[in-house]
Design a protein around this motif. Structure first.
Motif, PDB file in Angstrom:
ATOM      1  N   MET A  55       0.861  -1.178   0.000  1.00  0.00           N
ATOM      2  CA  MET A  55       0.000   0.000   0.000  1.00  0.00           C
ATOM      3  C   MET A  55       0.899   1.230   0.000  1.00  0.00           C
ATOM      4  O   MET A  55       1.642   1.460   0.961  1.00  0.00           O
ATOM      5  N   VAL A  56       0.862   2.006  -1.063  1.00  0.00           N
ATOM      6  CA  VAL A  56       1.683   3.211  -1.178  1.00  0.00           C
ATOM      7  C   VAL A  56       0.760   4.421  -1.048  1.00  0.00           C
ATOM      8  O   VAL A  56      -0.136   4.617  -1.875  1.00  0.00           O
ATOM      9  N   LEU A  62      -4.854  11.436   3.136  1.00  0.00           N
ATOM     10  CA  LEU A  62      -4.714  10.075   3.643  1.00  0.00           C
ATOM     11  C   LEU A  62      -3.457   9.949   4.501  1.00  0.00           C
ATOM     12  O   LEU A  62      -3.471   9.293   5.550  1.00  0.00           O
ATOM     13  N   ARG A  63      -2.373  10.573   4.074  1.00  0.00           N
ATOM     14  CA  ARG A  63      -1.147  10.549   4.879  1.00  0.00           C
ATOM     15  C   ARG A  63      -1.382  11.199   6.235  1.00  0.00           C
ATOM     16  O   ARG A  63      -0.919  10.705   7.268  1.00  0.00           O
ATOM     17  N   LYS A  64      -2.113  12.290   6.222  1.00  0.00           N
ATOM     18  CA  LYS A  64      -2.414  12.981   7.474  1.00  0.00           C
ATOM     19  C   LYS A  64      -3.233  12.094   8.405  1.00  0.00           C
ATOM     20  O   LYS A  64      -2.985  12.038   9.621  1.00  0.00           O
ATOM     21  N   VAL A 173      -7.006   1.890   9.958  1.00  0.00           N
ATOM     22  CA  VAL A 173      -6.197   2.216   8.774  1.00  0.00           C
ATOM     23  C   VAL A 173      -6.662   1.391   7.575  1.00  0.00           C
ATOM     24  O   VAL A 173      -6.726   1.895   6.450  1.00  0.00           O
ATOM     25  N   ALA A 174      -7.012   0.132   7.812  1.00  0.00           N
ATOM     26  CA  ALA A 174      -7.508  -0.718   6.734  1.00  0.00           C
ATOM     27  C   ALA A 174      -8.789  -0.144   6.130  1.00  0.00           C
ATOM     28  O   ALA A 174      -8.960  -0.095   4.905  1.00  0.00           O
ATOM     29  N   GLU A 175      -9.687   0.306   6.994  1.00  0.00           N
ATOM     30  CA  GLU A 175     -10.935   0.906   6.507  1.00  0.00           C
ATOM     31  C   GLU A 175     -10.653   2.195   5.741  1.00  0.00           C
ATOM     32  O   GLU A 175     -11.233   2.437   4.672  1.00  0.00           O
ATOM     33  N   GLY A 178      -9.080   1.114   2.402  1.00  0.00           N
ATOM     34  CA  GLY A 178      -9.779   0.093   1.626  1.00  0.00           C
ATOM     35  C   GLY A 178      -9.048  -1.228   1.556  1.00  0.00           C
ATOM     36  O   GLY A 178      -9.228  -1.990   0.595  1.00  0.00           O
ATOM     37  N   ILE A 179      -8.232  -1.550   2.553  1.00  0.00           N
ATOM     38  CA  ILE A 179      -7.504  -2.817   2.568  1.00  0.00           C
ATOM     39  C   ILE A 179      -8.475  -3.934   2.932  1.00  0.00           C
ATOM     40  O   ILE A 179      -9.173  -3.848   3.943  1.00  0.00           O
ATOM     41  N   PRO A 180      -8.542  -5.015   2.138  1.00  0.00           N
ATOM     42  CA  PRO A 180      -9.511  -6.095   2.406  1.00  0.00           C
ATOM     43  C   PRO A 180      -9.285  -6.777   3.742  1.00  0.00           C
ATOM     44  O   PRO A 180      -8.173  -6.757   4.299  1.00  0.00           O
TER      45      PRO A 180
END
Length: 216
Positions: A55-56, A62-64, A173-175, A178-180
């Motif tokens: 995940m980049v 998003l970084r914030k 962070v996943a939510e 969008g990390i499954p």
């Protein structure tokens, strides 16, 4: 892209955790990050499954948001009394080093969201989730690749740091990103050009204090 003229030993002994010396103002080209990740994909993995995902995060908002979770976790870590700066207080020499590490760790926590690129190394675990008991085989299929990424970055003039404190908020962070649900995060690697000219090998424990041959 220029590659630093480092011998293998120099690369391995001067790839340091870069925190205060990350250049927060200079953009990092995505193509350069991709180049480092191409190197990372050559790392070994159990059964050659190559179950890693990367995940980049470059979007400022998003970084914030990731940085906010990281800072919150770092605050709890600091207050626990087990942070780097609180260790080895009975050893004046080592305590001084630990305080410096603690100060740089705090700086990174305050500025994680300002780092130009955040790379999160992940691994697919399937619908069953994390395996019970010893998980060395699982994480051993991700961590060498993450370290290879950091080495490749160092050779290209980029600074990185190995961090995991955001995992206290892994689900959030996943939510956010969008990390499954069947993919777990293993490491957060802030990535930026570094300030200054050189890095040197760090002072470590003597090998004979931690080496065991044949028997403990």
């Amino acid at each position: 892209m220029t590659i630093e003229p480092l011998t293998p030993d120099e690369l391995l002994t001067t790839t340091r955790s870069v925190r205060k010396r990350l250049d927060l103002t200079r953009p990092v080209p995505l193509e350069l990050v991709r180049e480092c990740l191409e190197i990372a994909l050559q790392a070994p993995s159990g059964g050659n499954r190559q179950a890693w995902h990367w995940m980049v995060v470059t979007d400022p908002e998003l970084r914030k948001a990731v940085g906010s979770y990281y800072e919150r976790s770092h605050q709890a870590y600091f207050e626990s009394g087990s942070s780097a700066g609180a260790l080895f207080q009975d050893d004046p020499v080592r305590a001084a080093q630990q305080r410096r590490v603690g100060e740089s760790s705090l700086y990174l926590a305050e500025h994680m969201g300002d780092v130009p690129v955040l790379v999160i190394g992940c691994i697919a675990v399937g619908d069953g989730g994390l395996p019970p008991g010893n998980q060395a085989g699982l994480w051993g299929s991700l961590l060498p690749a993450a370290w290879s990424y950091m080495l490749a970055a160092r050779a290209r003039g980029l600074g990185t740091a190995w961090t995991t404190l955001h995992l206290a908020y892994e689900s959030e962070v996943a939510e956010l990103l969008g990390i499954p649900g069947d993919v777990r995060q293993g490491v957060l690697i802030p990535t930026a050009y570094y300030l200054g000219e050189t890095f040197a090998p760090a002072k470590r424990q003597p090998l004979d204090e931690v080496l065991h041959v044949d028997r403990w």
